[in-house]
Design a protein around this motif. Structure first.
Motif, PDB file in Angstrom:
ATOM      1  N   GLN A  80       0.842  -1.210   0.000  1.00  0.00           N
ATOM      2  CA  GLN A  80       0.000   0.000   0.000  1.00  0.00           C
ATOM      3  C   GLN A  80       0.877   1.260   0.000  1.00  0.00           C
ATOM      4  O   GLN A  80       0.477   2.288  -0.513  1.00  0.00           O
ATOM      5  CB  GLN A  80      -0.923   0.000   1.221  1.00  0.00           C
ATOM      6  N   ARG A  81       2.075   1.134   0.594  1.00  0.00           N
ATOM      7  CA  ARG A  81       2.975   2.300   0.677  1.00  0.00           C
ATOM      8  C   ARG A  81       3.376   2.772  -0.732  1.00  0.00           C
ATOM      9  O   ARG A  81       3.402   3.957  -1.013  1.00  0.00           O
ATOM     10  CB  ARG A  81       4.224   1.938   1.474  1.00  0.00           C
ATOM     11  N   GLU A  82       3.637   1.794  -1.623  1.00  0.00           N
ATOM     12  CA  GLU A  82       4.026   2.150  -2.994  1.00  0.00           C
ATOM     13  C   GLU A  82       2.844   2.810  -3.721  1.00  0.00           C
ATOM     14  O   GLU A  82       3.034   3.729  -4.507  1.00  0.00           O
ATOM     15  CB  GLU A  82       4.502   0.916  -3.766  1.00  0.00           C
ATOM     16  N   VAL A  83       1.650   2.316  -3.431  1.00  0.00           N
ATOM     17  CA  VAL A  83       0.457   2.919  -4.058  1.00  0.00           C
ATOM     18  C   VAL A  83       0.281   4.347  -3.535  1.00  0.00           C
ATOM     19  O   VAL A  83      -0.064   5.258  -4.294  1.00  0.00           O
ATOM     20  CB  VAL A  83      -0.808   2.072  -3.784  1.00  0.00           C
ATOM     21  N   PHE A  84       0.549   4.540  -2.243  1.00  0.00           N
ATOM     22  CA  PHE A  84       0.478   5.892  -1.669  1.00  0.00           C
ATOM     23  C   PHE A  84       1.499   6.803  -2.371  1.00  0.00           C
ATOM     24  O   PHE A  84       1.184   7.942  -2.721  1.00  0.00           O
ATOM     25  CB  PHE A  84       0.749   5.826  -0.159  1.00  0.00           C
ATOM     26  N   ASP A  85       2.713   6.274  -2.590  1.00  0.00           N
ATOM     27  CA  ASP A  85       3.742   7.057  -3.305  1.00  0.00           C
ATOM     28  C   ASP A  85       3.253   7.438  -4.702  1.00  0.00           C
ATOM     29  O   ASP A  85       3.507   8.545  -5.185  1.00  0.00           O
ATOM     30  CB  ASP A  85       5.041   6.251  -3.424  1.00  0.00           C
ATOM     31  N   LEU A  86       2.547   6.482  -5.339  1.00  0.00           N
ATOM     32  CA  LEU A  86       2.022   6.737  -6.685  1.00  0.00           C
ATOM     33  C   LEU A  86       0.985   7.866  -6.657  1.00  0.00           C
ATOM     34  O   LEU A  86       1.017   8.775  -7.502  1.00  0.00           O
ATOM     35  CB  LEU A  86       1.399   5.437  -7.233  1.00  0.00           C
ATOM     36  N   VAL A  87       0.109   7.812  -5.659  1.00  0.00           N
ATOM     37  CA  VAL A  87      -0.914   8.865  -5.527  1.00  0.00           C
ATOM     38  C   VAL A  87      -0.232  10.220  -5.273  1.00  0.00           C
ATOM     39  O   VAL A  87      -0.596  11.228  -5.880  1.00  0.00           O
ATOM     40  CB  VAL A  87      -1.899   8.520  -4.381  1.00  0.00           C
ATOM     41  N   VAL A  88       0.767  10.219  -4.406  1.00  0.00           N
ATOM     42  CA  VAL A  88       1.489  11.456  -4.088  1.00  0.00           C
ATOM     43  C   VAL A  88       2.146  12.015  -5.359  1.00  0.00           C
ATOM     44  O   VAL A  88       2.101  13.223  -5.613  1.00  0.00           O
ATOM     45  CB  VAL A  88       2.560  11.200  -2.990  1.00  0.00           C
TER      46      VAL A  88
ATOM     47  N   ASP B  12      -5.601  -9.414  -8.114  1.00  0.00           N
ATOM     48  CA  ASP B  12      -5.080  -9.843  -6.816  1.00  0.00           C
ATOM     49  C   ASP B  12      -4.939  -8.646  -5.867  1.00  0.00           C
ATOM     50  O   ASP B  12      -5.341  -8.706  -4.700  1.00  0.00           O
ATOM     51  CB  ASP B  12      -3.715 -10.521  -7.046  1.00  0.00           C
ATOM     52  N   ALA B  13      -4.368  -7.553  -6.411  1.00  0.00           N
ATOM     53  CA  ALA B  13      -4.163  -6.346  -5.589  1.00  0.00           C
ATOM     54  C   ALA B  13      -5.501  -5.781  -5.118  1.00  0.00           C
ATOM     55  O   ALA B  13      -5.649  -5.365  -3.961  1.00  0.00           O
ATOM     56  CB  ALA B  13      -3.398  -5.285  -6.382  1.00  0.00           C
ATOM     57  N   VAL B  14      -6.493  -5.806  -6.010  1.00  0.00           N
ATOM     58  CA  VAL B  14      -7.819  -5.273  -5.660  1.00  0.00           C
ATOM     59  C   VAL B  14      -8.459  -6.114  -4.561  1.00  0.00           C
ATOM     60  O   VAL B  14      -8.975  -5.570  -3.568  1.00  0.00           O
ATOM     61  CB  VAL B  14      -8.735  -5.223  -6.907  1.00  0.00           C
ATOM     62  N   LYS B  15      -8.387  -7.441  -4.691  1.00  0.00           N
ATOM     63  CA  LYS B  15      -9.026  -8.304  -3.689  1.00  0.00           C
ATOM     64  C   LYS B  15      -8.366  -8.126  -2.323  1.00  0.00           C
ATOM     65  O   LYS B  15      -9.054  -8.073  -1.302  1.00  0.00           O
ATOM     66  CB  LYS B  15      -8.997  -9.763  -4.150  1.00  0.00           C
ATOM     67  N   LYS B  16      -7.030  -8.006  -2.313  1.00  0.00           N
ATOM     68  CA  LYS B  16      -6.334  -7.781  -1.036  1.00  0.00           C
ATOM     69  C   LYS B  16      -6.760  -6.446  -0.432  1.00  0.00           C
ATOM     70  O   LYS B  16      -7.007  -6.336   0.768  1.00  0.00           O
ATOM     71  CB  LYS B  16      -4.813  -7.764  -1.265  1.00  0.00           C
TER      72      LYS B  16
ATOM     73  N   SER C 101       3.910  -3.633 -11.190  1.00  0.00           N
ATOM     74  CA  SER C 101       3.558  -4.614 -12.239  1.00  0.00           C
ATOM     75  C   SER C 101       2.093  -4.519 -12.630  1.00  0.00           C
ATOM     76  O   SER C 101       1.439  -5.546 -12.890  1.00  0.00           O
ATOM     77  CB  SER C 101       3.868  -6.059 -11.793  1.00  0.00           C
ATOM     78  N   TRP C 102       1.547  -3.301 -12.650  1.00  0.00           N
ATOM     79  CA  TRP C 102       0.176  -3.119 -13.098  1.00  0.00           C
ATOM     80  C   TRP C 102       0.156  -3.032 -14.622  1.00  0.00           C
ATOM     81  O   TRP C 102       1.138  -2.595 -15.234  1.00  0.00           O
ATOM     82  CB  TRP C 102      -0.423  -1.848 -12.470  1.00  0.00           C
ATOM     83  N   THR C 103      -0.966  -3.441 -15.215  1.00  0.00           N
ATOM     84  CA  THR C 103      -0.987  -3.580 -16.674  1.00  0.00           C
ATOM     85  C   THR C 103      -0.995  -2.237 -17.407  1.00  0.00           C
ATOM     86  O   THR C 103      -0.493  -2.143 -18.514  1.00  0.00           O
ATOM     87  CB  THR C 103      -2.221  -4.398 -17.122  1.00  0.00           C
TER      88      THR C 103
END
Lengths: 128, 154
Positions: free
Chosen positions: A78-86, B68-72, A110-112
């Motif tokens: 989640q921290r990396e996703v927070f960095d992405l949002v920031v 997978d990321a969404v479900k988590k 590794s998101w599409t």
């Protein structure tokens, strides 16, 4: 010896100035805590995410410190996703999106879709 | 000697006070601005501010994250949100229903969404909520209404 003697009288003044600045800096946060203020790093970052902040350099500097506090409280990934949002919201860049960094973070997750168009939409969609 | 000591004491006090004021001004400006900016918000909105970073992360994962990321993320959101946050929990459950590939599973999850937020017990608002979520999803799976809502199940 001579140098120490010449600096000797200056130390009390330097100490007084340093102590004054330190106490002045922490006075308000301590007062806010004592009064049970809602102004916490998490709340300030939440507010910045909610709004489109147009703030002074000093305010952005405070937000930088808040972002570090919030970031450290979030676990990976989640921290990396927070960095992405920031990065897409430009919260650590004076309000300007950092697309290059955003793309790097997105690739590391590794998101599409990590193209500019998707990240541009993410800027709006991530708004709480 | 006394006069000399007095001068030094005054200088120390003045130096301390000036530095204190500078330190106070450096931190009080932005914080005061925040207090001022949030003063217009209702008590509930101010109380919700600390949960917004987590919500923003959840929205980002929903927009672009892998299945997978969404479900988590959805599981951790359901753990994080208290029962009192009915609307927020219902939104998470609607997202869960969209990601569920089994119509029976979808039915069960949408029923839970209805329990969490009674405004979603009617079919039209539930479909509208699901459509909002599918529009906010930029990658597959989850960009289309689930079969349970398309096929007209009761």
């Amino acid at each position: 010896m001579t140098r120490a003697r010449s600096l000797g009288p200056v130390w009390p003044y330097l100490l007084a100035v340093a102590l004054g600045y330190l106490l002045g800096s922490i006075a308000l946060p301590l007062l806010s805590l004592a009064q049970g203020s809602t102004s916490t790093p998490l709340a300030r970052v939440g507010f910045a995410l909610r709004e489109n902040p147009s703030a002074s350099t000093a305010a952005w500097a405070v937000l930088d410190a808040d972002l570090s506090v919030v970031r450290s409280s979030i676990a990976a990934p989640q921290r990396e996703v927070f960095d992405l949002v920031v990065a897409v919201r430009g919260l650590d860049n004076g309000g300007n999106s950092d697309w290059v960094r955003a793309q790097k973070i997105c690739d590391s997750l590794s998101w599409t879709r990590c193209d500019k168009d998707a990240l541009g939409q993410l800027k709006d969609l991530s708004r709480p | 000697m006394t006069l000399e000591l007095d001068k030094r004491t005054y200088a120390l006090v003045i130096g301390f006070c000036l530095a204190f004021i500078i330190g106070l001004a450096t931190t009080s400006g932005p914080r005061a601005r925040f207090e001022q900016a949030t003063a217009g918000l209702s008590e509930a909105e101010r109380g919700a501010l600390p949960s917004l970073p987590g919500l923003s992360v959840a929205n980002a994962v929903w927009a672009l994250g892998s299945e997978d990321a969404v479900k988590k993320m959805l599981r951790s959101e359901l753990d994080r949100l208290p029962e009192t946050e009915g609307r927020a929990r219902a939104r998470v459950l609607v997202r869960f229903g969209i990601m569920d590939s089994n119509p029976d599973g979808q039915a069960a999850v949408f029923f839970q969404a209805c329990v969490a937020d009674p405004s979603l017990c009617e079919r039209a608002p539930l479909i509208a909520a699901a459509e909002r979520e599918t529009r906010a999803r930029l990658v597959e799976p989850g960009r289309h209404l689930p079969l349970y809502l398309m096929a007209g199940h009761p």
